[in-house]
Design an enzyme around this catalytic site. Structure first.
Site, PDB file in Angstrom:
ATOM      1  N   ASP A  47      -6.265   7.869  14.567  1.00 51.05           N
ATOM      2  CA  ASP A  47      -6.642   7.580  13.184  1.00 51.05           C
ATOM      3  C   ASP A  47      -7.289   6.195  13.086  1.00 51.05           C
ATOM      4  O   ASP A  47      -7.003   5.424  12.183  1.00 51.05           O
ATOM      5  CB  ASP A  47      -5.403   7.645  12.280  1.00 51.05           C
ATOM      6  CG  ASP A  47      -5.765   7.652  10.797  1.00 51.05           C
ATOM      7  OD1 ASP A  47      -6.865   8.139  10.449  1.00 51.05           O
ATOM      8  OD2 ASP A  47      -4.965   7.146   9.987  1.00 51.05           O
ATOM      9  N   GLY A  52       0.819  -1.205   0.000  1.00 53.50           N
ATOM     10  CA  GLY A  52       0.000   0.000   0.000  1.00 53.50           C
ATOM     11  C   GLY A  52       0.849   1.249   0.000  1.00 53.50           C
ATOM     12  O   GLY A  52       2.061   1.204   0.222  1.00 53.50           O
ATOM     13  N   GLY A 111       0.506   5.528   1.161  1.00 49.56           N
ATOM     14  CA  GLY A 111      -0.275   6.584   1.782  1.00 49.56           C
ATOM     15  C   GLY A 111       0.504   7.873   1.831  1.00 49.56           C
ATOM     16  O   GLY A 111       1.593   7.984   1.254  1.00 49.56           O
ATOM     17  N   MET A 147       2.166   9.188   4.195  1.00 49.50           N
ATOM     18  CA  MET A 147       3.425   9.162   4.930  1.00 49.50           C
ATOM     19  C   MET A 147       4.488   8.297   4.297  1.00 49.50           C
ATOM     20  O   MET A 147       5.661   8.404   4.639  1.00 49.50           O
ATOM     21  CB  MET A 147       3.188   8.668   6.356  1.00 49.50           C
ATOM     22  CG  MET A 147       2.675   9.735   7.292  1.00 49.50           C
ATOM     23  SD  MET A 147       2.696   9.105   8.976  1.00 49.50           S
ATOM     24  CE  MET A 147       4.429   8.663   9.133  1.00 49.50           C
ATOM     25  N   LYS A 149       7.338  -0.367   6.537  1.00 49.01           N
ATOM     26  CA  LYS A 149       6.870   0.952   6.120  1.00 49.01           C
ATOM     27  C   LYS A 149       8.071   1.868   5.953  1.00 49.01           C
ATOM     28  O   LYS A 149       8.828   2.103   6.898  1.00 49.01           O
ATOM     29  CB  LYS A 149       5.901   1.546   7.141  1.00 49.01           C
ATOM     30  CG  LYS A 149       5.310   2.885   6.698  1.00 49.01           C
ATOM     31  CD  LYS A 149       4.128   3.277   7.551  1.00 49.01           C
ATOM     32  CE  LYS A 149       3.390   4.468   6.950  1.00 49.01           C
ATOM     33  NZ  LYS A 149       2.158   4.794   7.696  1.00 49.01           N
ATOM     34  N   VAL A 183       4.155   0.980   2.172  1.00 48.95           N
ATOM     35  CA  VAL A 183       4.257  -0.230   2.985  1.00 48.95           C
ATOM     36  C   VAL A 183       4.533  -1.414   2.066  1.00 48.95           C
ATOM     37  O   VAL A 183       3.856  -1.595   1.049  1.00 48.95           O
ATOM     38  CB  VAL A 183       2.973  -0.483   3.789  1.00 48.95           C
ATOM     39  CG1 VAL A 183       3.114  -1.767   4.624  1.00 48.95           C
ATOM     40  CG2 VAL A 183       2.672   0.697   4.703  1.00 48.95           C
TER      41      VAL A 183
END
Length: 200
Positions: A173, A57, A59, A61, A79, A64
């Site tokens: 979150d 994935g 995102g 930040m 990550k 991953v």
């Protein structure tokens, strides 16, 4: 040595400075400051002792990956933090502090953090890899859970949040995408430095 490969054309870009790469390739950044050279690398690239197996994935930040920690022979969720954050001294200090707190946290309902640090110029956090993906993916593929199952998941996630709070961390979150569930215990994923705050 892996050479640069062309990324697919797209009208959208991310904080990583390029569009998502084609399926079958993963995005790895060369060490350097924000805005420096970036290139995708084939599966099999290494970041320190971690060998990348696939991208899971991406995102705001970072990215991953499913990776192999070769010295221990175990698969992890790796990550890699985007340079926009990784080269920010304040972010790095907070990242290190909170990663240490998470690594010391033992809970059946929080994904375990195995290691964190910097390898070959990349800031990373390596955590327990949970097969089956996150709860959001499960809901999209299989529909909403039954009421009984939903209540069990809520109870387990709440237990993980309480354990994190006892360790001095508050997760800000919580959503299906930040909870793992593969038919076993539901777990909160590691808390990103920008989505956590000290417990009061």
């Amino acid at each position: 040595m892996v050479g640069p490969a062309a990324a697919p054309r797209s009208s959208s870009t991310s904080r990583w400075g390029r569009s998502p790469v084609e399926k079958g390739r993963v995005l790895v950044l060369r060490p350097g400051g924000p805005g420096g050279p970036r290139e995708p690398a084939a599966v099999g690239a290494r970041i320190g002792r971690f060998r990348i197996l696939e991208q899971l994935g991406q995102g705001g930040m970072g990215v991953v990956y499913r990776a192999m920690e070769e010295n221990l022979g175990r698969e992890v969720a790796l990550k890699v933090i985007a340079p926009l954050f990784a080269h920010d001294p304040e972010f790095r200090e907070r990242f290190t502090r909170e990663a240490r707190a998470q690594a010391s946290l033992e809970s059946a309902h929080v994904v375990a953090v195995y290691a964190h640090g910097e390898e070959d110029g990349y800031l990373y956090i390596a955590s327990q890899l949970i097969p089956g993906g996150d709860l959001g993916q499960l809901i999209r593929s299989q529909g909403v859970p039954s009421l009984v199952e939903a209540l069990e998941i809520i109870e387990q996630v709440s237990s993980g949040l309480a354990d994190a709070h006892d360790a001095g961390l508050v997760h800000r979150d919580i959503k299906p995408g930040t909870c793992s569930y593969a038919g076993g215990p539901a777990r909160c994923v590691p808390i990103s430095p920008t989505s956590a705050s000290p417990a009061g």
